[in-house]
Enzyme design. Structure first.
Site, PDB file in Angstrom:
ATOM      1  N   ASP A   1      -5.983 -14.535  -2.599  1.00 39.38           N
ATOM      2  CA  ASP A   1      -5.875 -15.105  -1.260  1.00 39.38           C
ATOM      3  C   ASP A   1      -7.046 -16.024  -0.938  1.00 39.38           C
ATOM      4  OD1 ASP A   1      -3.523 -13.790  -0.844  1.00 39.38           O
ATOM      5  OD2 ASP A   1      -4.206 -12.597   0.876  1.00 39.38           O
TER       6      ASP A   1
ATOM      7  N   SER B   1      -2.428  -0.514  -6.756  1.00 40.28           N
ATOM      8  CA  SER B   1      -3.257  -0.111  -5.623  1.00 40.28           C
ATOM      9  C   SER B   1      -4.639  -0.747  -5.588  1.00 40.28           C
ATOM     10  CB  SER B   1      -3.314   1.402  -5.532  1.00 40.28           C
ATOM     11  OG  SER B   1      -3.693   1.977  -6.734  1.00 40.28           O
TER      12      SER B   1
ATOM     13  N   LYS C   1       1.863  -1.022  -4.788  1.00 39.64           N
ATOM     14  CA  LYS C   1       1.534   0.161  -3.990  1.00 39.64           C
ATOM     15  C   LYS C   1       0.575  -0.253  -2.887  1.00 39.64           C
ATOM     16  CE  LYS C   1      -0.200   4.863  -4.023  1.00 39.64           C
ATOM     17  NZ  LYS C   1      -1.501   4.758  -3.317  1.00 39.64           N
TER      18      LYS C   1
END
Length: 425
Positions: free
Chosen positions: A322, A311, A336
Site C-alpha cells: 500500500d 495473517s 486471514k
C-alpha cells in the site's frame, strides 16, 4: 486483561508438540484453582466481553451461560470438555480453548521452541478437510516433501474425515524419536509419509547475499513471526547493510504468521512513516498502528508471497504494498484478516479468541480474499516440491525468486526507490 495479540493461522501447536515452560502457566499454577463451574463461567465472561461478534454466531449467549454453569462437573477434564463445546458454538475456527498441556505448547510455539513433525495446519471451513498451510523449513515434514494445500486424510491409519482439528493434533503429537504415519491427498493422488518426530529449533530469520548484473542484493527468509523474529530481522538487515547490498528480496512464502507486535516492529524497519495496519473491534472502534519513523534502509525491496503467506505476513506485505515501498511477487496470499488474543486461565489452561478484524493502510479487508501480488508467478507441482525440499529456495532455479531478482535489478538500475513512479501511479 488479554495478554498476547497475534494474527497467525492455527499456530504450529496444530501439528507439533512443543517443549519448555509456559510463561503464563507457571504463574497460573501457583494460584488456587477455581472450581470447574467457575472456570466455565470465567471463559464465558472473557468471550462475552471481548469476542468480535456481538451476536455470538446469532445465539442467545446468556442462555448458553446458564446452560453450562448449571451443569455438575466431577473434574476439571469435564469442565474442559464443556468449555470446548461452548466455544465451538461460536463457529470460529480461530477461537479455541487449550488445556494446560496444549496451552503450554501454544506459548512455546510463540517463543519459537518446537518439537514435532513441523506442520502448520488449518481446517477447510466448508469441507472440514485437514489442510496443510505450510511445512516449517528444515523439519521432518519439510524434508519429506509435504506441500501447502496437501490434505491429511489419515493419521496412523485413522481417517480424519469428521475429525476435529484438535483431535487430529493430539494424534500427530508424540515424544521425540517416535513415528507418525500421515496419508496425504494431493489432487487425485494419495501418498503416505512415515515421519519421525524431532526437536525443532526455530530461527525465524536467515539471510545471504547474491551478486547480480545490477549489483549485490540481500536475500532474507522469514518463516514465522515469533518473539525473536524482530531482533533477528534487525541483525540481518544491519549485516547486509554493512555488506553494502543495493537491494533486498524478503521471502514470506509459506509464512503462516505469528505475533502482531512482531509484524509491526518488522514493518517499521522498512517504512519511513505512515500506517501499518488498523484494527477494528466489535464496537467498531478503530485503532491504527504506524511506523516508528526509523527505518533501517530505504533501498529497493521485493517481497515473495504465496498461498501459505497468512495473517502477520499479510499485514507486513499489505502495508509495504500500500505504501509502494515494495513490489510483491508470487501468488495470492492466504486471506486471514482477523486478530486473536490469548488469555491464560488460573489452572494453566488458556483461551485464544478472535477480538478484531484488521485492514491494510488503504482500508483493504483481505479476509477470505488475500493479497494479490503485483507480479504473478505460478509454480508447477514439481517446482513447488523442489522449493519445499529446499533444493531451489532463494536461488535463480526458483522461478519466483528469479523474477524478484529481475524486478529488483530494474529498480536498482533506475536509481529510483519510489515504486509508485515505477508502476506509473
Amino acid at each position: 486483561m488479554l495478554k498476547k495479540w497475534f494474527v497467525n493461522i492455527e499456530l504450529a501447536v496444530m501439528a507439533v508438540i512443543l517443549v519448555g515452560s509456559s510463561p503464563y502457566a507457571s504463574k497460573a499454577l501457583d494460584k488456587p484453582q477455581s472450581s470447574p463451574q467457575k472456570m466455565v463461567d470465567e471463559v464465558w465472561k472473557i468471550l462475552d466481553k471481548n469476542y468480535v461478534d456481538v451476536s455470538f454466531n446469532h445465539q442467545d449467549w446468556k442462555a448458553i451461560r446458564q446452560q453450562y454453569i448449571s451443569r455438575s462437573y466431577s473434574s476439571q477434564k469435564e469442565a474442559y470438555g464443556a468449555i470446548q463445546e461452548m466455544v465451538a458454538k461460536l463457529g470460529d475456527r480461530y477461537t479455541e480453548f487449550f488445556d494446560p498441556q496444549e496451552f503450554k505448547a501454544l506459548n512455546n510455539d510463540i517463543s519459537g521452541n518446537l518439537s514435532g513433525v513441523g506442520l502448520e495446519l488449518a481446517q477447510n471451513e466448508k469441507t472440514k478437510a485437514l489442510t496443510v498451510v505450510a511445512p516449517i523449513a528444515g523439519t521432518p515434514a519439510f524434508k519429506a516433501g509435504i506441500l501447502p494445500d496437501d490434505l491429511i486424510v489419515q493419521i496412523n491409519g485413522q481417517k480424519t474425515q469428521g475429525m476435529k482439528i484438535d483431535d487430529a493434533v493430539k494424534r500427530i503429537l508424540g515424544p521425540v524419536g517416535t513415528k507418525v504415519v500421515l496419508t496425504i491427498q494431493r489432487g487425485s493422488q494419495s501418498q503416505t509419509f512415515k515421519l519421525t518426530r524431532a526437536n525443532i529449533a526455530i530461527h525465524p530469520v536467515s539471510y545471504n547475499t547474491q551478486t547480480t548484473a545490477a549489483g549485490k542484493i540481500g536475500y532474507i527468509r522469514l518463516p514465522e513471526f515469533t518473539q525473536t523474529a524482530p531482533a533477528e530481522m534487525y541483525r540481518a538487515i544491519q549485516a547486509l547493510e554493512k555488506q553494502q547490498v543495493q537491494g533486498y528480496v524478503l521471502d514470506l512464502r509459506s509464512d503462516p504468521g505469528g505475533l502482531l507486535d512482531a509484524s509491526l516492529q518488522i514493518a517499521s524497519m522498512w517504512l519511513k512513516q505512515g500506517a501499518i495496519v488498523s484494527l477494528v473491534n466489535r464496537d467498531q472502534v478503530k485503532e491504527s498502528y504506524n511506523a516508528s519513523g526509523h527505518p533501517l534502509t530505504d533501498k529497493p525491496l521485493v517481497i515473495l508471497v504465496d498461498k501459505g503467506s497468512a495473517s502477520a505476513s499479510e499485514i507486513l506485505s499489505g502495508a509495504l504494498q500500500d505504501d509502494h515501498r515494495a513490489t510483491l511477487v508470487g501468488t495470492r496470499t492466504f486471506g486471514k484478516g482477523l486478530v486473536q488474543a490469548v488469555e491464560p486461565l488460573e489452572d494453566g489452561s488458556g483461551l485464544k479468541l478472535t477480538i478484531a478484524k484488521y485492514y491494510t493502510p488503504k482500508g483493504r479487508d483481505i479476509n477470505h480474499v488475500g493479497i494479490a501480488p503485483d507480479i504473478n508467478v505460478e509454480l508447477t507441482e514439481a517446482q513447488q516440491k523442489a522449493l519445499v525440499q529446499n533444493q531451489t529456495l532463494g536461488t535463480l532455479a526458483d522461478p519466483q525468486y528469479a523474477r524478484a531478482v529481475t524486478d529488483l535489478s530494474k529498480l536498482i538500475q533506475s536509481g529510483d526507490n519510489n515504486l509508485s513512479l515505477q508502476r506509473g501511479k
